[in-house]
Structures are given as structure tokens and as C-alpha cells.
Design a protein around this motif. Structure first.
Motif, PDB file in Angstrom:
ATOM      1  N   LEU A  12      45.083  32.679  47.292  1.00  0.00           N
ATOM      2  CA  LEU A  12      43.673  32.860  47.634  1.00  0.00           C
ATOM      3  C   LEU A  12      42.801  31.794  46.987  1.00  0.00           C
ATOM      4  N   TYR A  13      43.288  31.235  45.878  1.00  0.00           N
ATOM      5  CA  TYR A  13      42.520  30.215  45.153  1.00  0.00           C
ATOM      6  C   TYR A  13      43.431  29.009  44.928  1.00  0.00           C
ATOM      7  N   PRO A  14      43.480  28.076  45.884  1.00  0.00           N
ATOM      8  CA  PRO A  14      44.432  26.959  45.803  1.00  0.00           C
ATOM      9  C   PRO A  14      44.238  26.057  44.589  1.00  0.00           C
ATOM     10  N   ILE A  15      43.022  25.966  44.082  1.00  0.00           N
ATOM     11  CA  ILE A  15      42.755  25.086  42.951  1.00  0.00           C
ATOM     12  C   ILE A  15      43.281  25.676  41.640  1.00  0.00           C
ATOM     13  N   ASN A  16      43.114  26.973  41.480  1.00  0.00           N
ATOM     14  CA  ASN A  16      43.519  27.648  40.244  1.00  0.00           C
ATOM     15  C   ASN A  16      44.000  29.047  40.604  1.00  0.00           C
ATOM     16  N   GLY A  17      45.257  29.141  40.989  1.00  0.00           N
ATOM     17  CA  GLY A  17      45.796  30.369  41.557  1.00  0.00           C
ATOM     18  C   GLY A  17      45.583  31.638  40.743  1.00  0.00           C
ATOM     19  N   PRO A  18      45.816  31.640  39.410  1.00  0.00           N
ATOM     20  CA  PRO A  18      45.708  32.880  38.653  1.00  0.00           C
ATOM     21  C   PRO A  18      44.314  33.488  38.613  1.00  0.00           C
ATOM     22  N   GLN A  19      43.294  32.743  39.070  1.00  0.00           N
ATOM     23  CA  GLN A  19      41.957  33.304  38.977  1.00  0.00           C
ATOM     24  C   GLN A  19      41.726  34.452  39.965  1.00  0.00           C
ATOM     25  N   TRP A  20      42.694  34.726  40.853  1.00  0.00           N
ATOM     26  CA  TRP A  20      42.512  35.820  41.799  1.00  0.00           C
ATOM     27  C   TRP A  20      42.274  37.141  41.067  1.00  0.00           C
ATOM     28  N   SER A  21      42.976  37.350  39.945  1.00  0.00           N
ATOM     29  CA  SER A  21      42.836  38.627  39.242  1.00  0.00           C
ATOM     30  C   SER A  21      41.463  38.744  38.590  1.00  0.00           C
ATOM     31  N   LEU A  22      40.865  37.613  38.211  1.00  0.00           N
ATOM     32  CA  LEU A  22      39.529  37.648  37.626  1.00  0.00           C
ATOM     33  C   LEU A  22      38.489  38.026  38.681  1.00  0.00           C
ATOM     34  N   LEU A  24      51.492  41.840  43.911  1.00  0.00           N
ATOM     35  CA  LEU A  24      50.733  41.459  45.107  1.00  0.00           C
ATOM     36  C   LEU A  24      49.246  41.348  44.782  1.00  0.00           C
ATOM     37  N   GLY A  25      48.502  40.800  45.759  1.00  0.00           N
ATOM     38  CA  GLY A  25      47.068  40.627  45.601  1.00  0.00           C
ATOM     39  C   GLY A  25      46.621  39.190  45.464  1.00  0.00           C
ATOM     40  N   ASP A  26      47.563  38.253  45.313  1.00  0.00           N
ATOM     41  CA  ASP A  26      47.187  36.877  44.999  1.00  0.00           C
ATOM     42  C   ASP A  26      47.264  35.915  46.175  1.00  0.00           C
ATOM     43  N   THR A  27      47.803  36.330  47.316  1.00  0.00           N
ATOM     44  CA  THR A  27      47.972  35.414  48.445  1.00  0.00           C
ATOM     45  C   THR A  27      47.337  35.972  49.712  1.00  0.00           C
ATOM     46  N   GLY A  28      47.283  35.106  50.732  1.00  0.00           N
ATOM     47  CA  GLY A  28      46.746  35.538  52.009  1.00  0.00           C
ATOM     48  C   GLY A  28      47.613  36.566  52.710  1.00  0.00           C
ATOM     49  N   ARG A  29      48.870  36.722  52.273  1.00  0.00           N
ATOM     50  CA  ARG A  29      49.766  37.703  52.882  1.00  0.00           C
ATOM     51  C   ARG A  29      49.652  39.080  52.257  1.00  0.00           C
ATOM     52  N   ASN A  30      49.202  39.147  51.016  1.00  0.00           N
ATOM     53  CA  ASN A  30      49.199  40.448  50.331  1.00  0.00           C
ATOM     54  C   ASN A  30      47.896  40.739  49.586  1.00  0.00           C
ATOM     55  N   TRP A  31      46.795  40.103  49.994  1.00  0.00           N
ATOM     56  CA  TRP A  31      45.518  40.260  49.303  1.00  0.00           C
ATOM     57  C   TRP A  31      45.087  41.717  49.207  1.00  0.00           C
ATOM     58  N   TRP A  32      45.451  42.518  50.202  1.00  0.00           N
ATOM     59  CA  TRP A  32      45.033  43.917  50.252  1.00  0.00           C
ATOM     60  C   TRP A  32      45.588  44.713  49.075  1.00  0.00           C
ATOM     61  N   GLY A  33      46.736  44.292  48.544  1.00  0.00           N
ATOM     62  CA  GLY A  33      47.321  45.019  47.422  1.00  0.00           C
ATOM     63  C   GLY A  33      46.551  44.873  46.128  1.00  0.00           C
ATOM     64  N   GLY A  34      45.725  43.838  46.047  1.00  0.00           N
ATOM     65  CA  GLY A  34      44.932  43.658  44.839  1.00  0.00           C
ATOM     66  C   GLY A  34      43.969  44.807  44.594  1.00  0.00           C
ATOM     67  N   PHE A  35      43.442  45.384  45.680  1.00  0.00           N
ATOM     68  CA  PHE A  35      42.520  46.505  45.521  1.00  0.00           C
ATOM     69  C   PHE A  35      43.234  47.715  44.924  1.00  0.00           C
ATOM     70  N   ALA A  36      44.491  47.931  45.322  1.00  0.00           N
ATOM     71  CA  ALA A  36      45.252  49.051  44.771  1.00  0.00           C
ATOM     72  C   ALA A  36      45.569  48.813  43.298  1.00  0.00           C
ATOM     73  N   ARG A  37      45.953  47.586  42.960  1.00  0.00           N
ATOM     74  CA  ARG A  37      46.291  47.294  41.563  1.00  0.00           C
ATOM     75  C   ARG A  37      45.089  47.469  40.647  1.00  0.00           C
ATOM     76  N   VAL A  38      43.974  46.882  41.023  1.00  0.00           N
ATOM     77  CA  VAL A  38      42.801  46.980  40.154  1.00  0.00           C
ATOM     78  C   VAL A  38      42.191  48.375  40.209  1.00  0.00           C
ATOM     79  N   GLY A  39      42.296  49.044  41.355  1.00  0.00           N
ATOM     80  CA  GLY A  39      41.743  50.392  41.452  1.00  0.00           C
ATOM     81  C   GLY A  39      42.424  51.349  40.503  1.00  0.00           C
ATOM     82  N   PHE A  40      43.761  51.349  40.517  1.00  0.00           N
ATOM     83  CA  PHE A  40      44.468  52.235  39.606  1.00  0.00           C
ATOM     84  C   PHE A  40      44.332  51.777  38.158  1.00  0.00           C
ATOM     85  N   GLY A  41      44.641  50.484  37.885  1.00  0.00           N
ATOM     86  CA  GLY A  41      44.666  50.003  36.508  1.00  0.00           C
ATOM     87  C   GLY A  41      43.319  50.126  35.822  1.00  0.00           C
ATOM     88  N   TYR A  42      42.277  49.626  36.461  1.00  0.00           N
ATOM     89  CA  TYR A  42      40.960  49.660  35.845  1.00  0.00           C
ATOM     90  C   TYR A  42      40.465  51.094  35.718  1.00  0.00           C
TER      91      TYR A  42
END
Length: 348
Positions: free
Chosen positions: A130-140, A185-203
Motif C-alpha cells: 500500500l505504501y511503495p516508498i516505505n512499506g511498513p508504514q501501513w500499520s501506522l 495481512l493488511g499491508d498490500t493491495g490484495r489483503n488491505w481489508w484484513g488490516g481493519f480486523a487486525r487493528v480492530g481486535f488488537g487496539y
């Protein structure tokens, strides 16, 4: 009363959580480093550190800000503080990534990629990050969305309603992991939707635990506190060798191990040299996470271009990540932008 019990919300930082944050961040660095050289590495499941980061963020921000939210702190003020805190170091990571692309001549749409990275605008183009310049920033980016949900919704929920939200997030995360094949999941264009589940539960789980901790519920003795706190890194790094499938192992870690480990670690009391080490790891954690992706890629590119020196360049790249993170940790950037610079208000 034992010094390991806390009848009310603590004042200041929780040192063992700082230490675990630093260890988890270093695990993520090593997790991303090995594949750049065609190796699986020792920590192929360290992506689960992100789930711990989400949980930890909900926990500490609940302790630090929910009393202020109940006292009338505006949602906008909270979000400005969060952006002001996270953005400067994140911007350094984006600029390093842009510098690497400029170095190798990959300048096509570089201005757009850099701007989107600086503004945390995701690019869902194909299966890439989702962020080609700095990939890990998706979680931020997801964490800032969670911060907004915290101020707008979660802070207004009672504990029972919040627990229902957490359980719903757990169900959603379990389904996403089953569909994708892991919790990573949550970091790419194929699985971006999973990021909502990860942050929803974890946070959400972090917020719920934070409220219980602030109320002084279920204090933990020293032995159990240490055992529970150390269970998190042990599980994070040993999980690939457990006799479990990937989905089952990931969900066991996130649902069963991380919450009590976080709870126990919050009760650990440190002093002397151990306190200084924990503080150092905590300060190093965010800069290392925010800049390691593009630095590692740049180093791997140099190693592949200069094969004869690859054995030397690879460890030097890790040293560069840690050195730059340490410099950022002691720089004014580590404290973020003063919030009043963004709002235009004067202090007092």
C-alpha cells in the motif's frame, strides 16, 4: 502491599512494555531483512509483532488519554497530538525510500509516491504494498484510524459494549486469517481489508485491558509478571517450530498469549541498569520500525550490485538501521511536532 501490585493507574511509563516494544521492533527488522537476500530467516512469523503493537498502543493510550477525553478533550486535539507525535520520524523513512529510488533512477511518479507516503495515502495498485516508498508504514496508518475510532467511539462505550466490540473483532480476524492463510495481512493491495480486523481486535483489546489496569484489577505478583511478560517474545520467535498450522498458531498467539502477556508485563517493576536498558529499547523501537524498510532495501540493492562485498554490506546495513534509529531517538524529531504548530494555538 507487594511492589509488583498497582491499585490504580500508574504514573509515567511502564518499563517492561518499553522493553517488549523494542524487542518486537527488532524482530520485525530481522523478519524483513532475511527475504531480501532470498532466505526465510529465523523469525518468519515476527509479523505478529504488529498485532502486539496495536494492542500495546490501545493499552497505553487508554491510560494516558481516556481520563482527558472524559474531561472534555476534543477528538481533534487528540488526533493532532497523535499525528504530531508520529509524523516526523515517519517522514524520515519516506524520504529515505524516495532517496533510494532517486539513487537507482526509478523516478517514474516518484513525486506522487513520496507525497502519498508523507500524507499516509495508500495506493491500491495491483498486488504490491500500500505504501511503495516505505512499506511498513501501513500499520501506522491503521493505528491512526484506530486512534480516531478511539476518540469518536470506543471512549464512549462502557466496558461491556467495548468487550462486545473486541469479540466481534476477534471473530472478524479469525475469518480473515482463515481466508488469507495467516494473520499477516493488511499491508498490500490484495489483503488491505484484513488490516481493519487486525487493528480492530488488537487496539480494542488494548483499550479494554487498559481500563482494567487503570482500575487496579487483578494485580500480578513479581514471578508471574516476569513469566507472563517473557512469554510474549518467546512465543513470537519460537512459533514457527510449534506443531501447529500457520492460522492456528497465529490466532493462538494473538488471542491467547498476547493479552495476558501484555497484562503481566505491565506489572513488572524494573530498576537500575535494567530500567535504563528497557528505556533505551523503548526509545529505539519506533524509529527502527519507521525507517528500517527503505534502509534494508537500499542495503540489499548495494549487496546485490557488489556481490563480492555482500557479506560485509549485509551486516553493515543492520548496523545502519540501528545507528540511524538511535540518532532519531535522541533527536528532537523523536518528540514529534509541537501540537500547537499544527493548530496554530499558543500554549497557555
Amino acid at each position: 502491599m507487594s511492589q509488583t501490585t498497582r491499585p490504580a493507574a500508574p504514573v509515567g511509563r511502564l518499563p517492561m512494555l518499553d522493553a517488549l516494544r523494542g524487542v518486537a521492533a527488532l524482530g520485525v527488522v530481522l523478519h524483513h531483512e532475511a527475504p531480501l537476500y532470498g532466505a526465510p530467516g529465523l523469525f518468519p512469523r515476527a509479523y505478529l509483532a504488529v498485532d502486539f503493537f496495536f494492542m500495546l498502543s490501545g493499552f497505553v493510550l487508554t491510560l494516558a488519554f481516556e481520563p482527558k477525553m472524559r474531561g472534555g478533550m476534543a477528538t481533534g486535539d487528540f488526533l493532532v497530538r497523535r499525528v504530531a507525535r508520529l509524523w516526523p520520524v515517519l517522514a524520515v523513512g519516506v524520504l529515505i525510500g524516495a532517496g533510494w529510488r532517486l539513487w537507482i533512477g526509478a523516478t517514474g511518479q516518484l513525486w506522487l509516491l513520496t507525497l502519498c507516503g508523507l500524507l499516509l495515502v495508500p495506493l491500491r495498485r495491483g498486488p504490491g504494498g500500500l505504501y511503495p516508498i516505505n512499506g511498513p508504514q501501513w500499520s501506522l496508518a491503521y493505528e491512526l484510524l484506530a486512534n480516531a475510532a478511539h476518540a469518536l467511539v470506543l471512549a464512549r462505550l462502557g466496558n461491556r459494549a467495548l468487550l462486545v466490540f473486541v469479540l466481534a473483532g476477534a471473530g472478524m480476524l479469525a475469518w480473515c486469517a482463515y481466508v488469507w492463510g495467516s494473520v499477516g495481512l493488511g499491508d498490500t493491495g490484495r489483503n488491505w481489508w484484513g488490516g481493519f480486523a487486525r487493528v480492530g481486535f488488537g487496539y480494542g483489546m488494548g483499550v479494554w485491558l487498559g481500563r482494567k489496569f487503570a482500575a487496579g484489577r487483578a494485580p500480578v505478583g513479581a514471578g508471574l509478571a516476569w513469566a507472563g511478560g517473557l512469554a510474549l517474545p518467546l512465543a513470537l520467535f519460537s512459533l514457527p517450530w510449534w506443531p501447529l498450522g500457520v492460522v492456528a498458531g497465529d490466532l493462538l498467539a494473538v488471542f491467547v498469549i498476547f493479552p495476558p502477556a501484555l497484562w503481566c508485563a505491565a506489572h513488572v517493576v524494573l530498576g537500575g541498569g535494567a530500567l535504563k536498558i528497557a528505556d533505551g529499547l523503548g526509545r529505539l523501537s519506533y524509529p527502527a520500525y519507521a525507517i528500517h524498510g527503505p534502509v534494508l532495501i537500499w542495503g540489499a540493492w548495494l549487496a546485490h550490485r557488489h556481490g563480492a562485498q555482500a557479506a560485509m554490506i549485509r551486516p553493515l546495513t543492520l548496523v545502519a538501521v540501528l545507528a540511524l534509529a538511535a540518532l532519531l531517538a535522541i533527536s528532537p524529531l523523536a518528540h514529534g511536532i509541537p501540537a500547537n504548530w499544527i493548530t496554530g494555538r499558543r500554549k497557555g
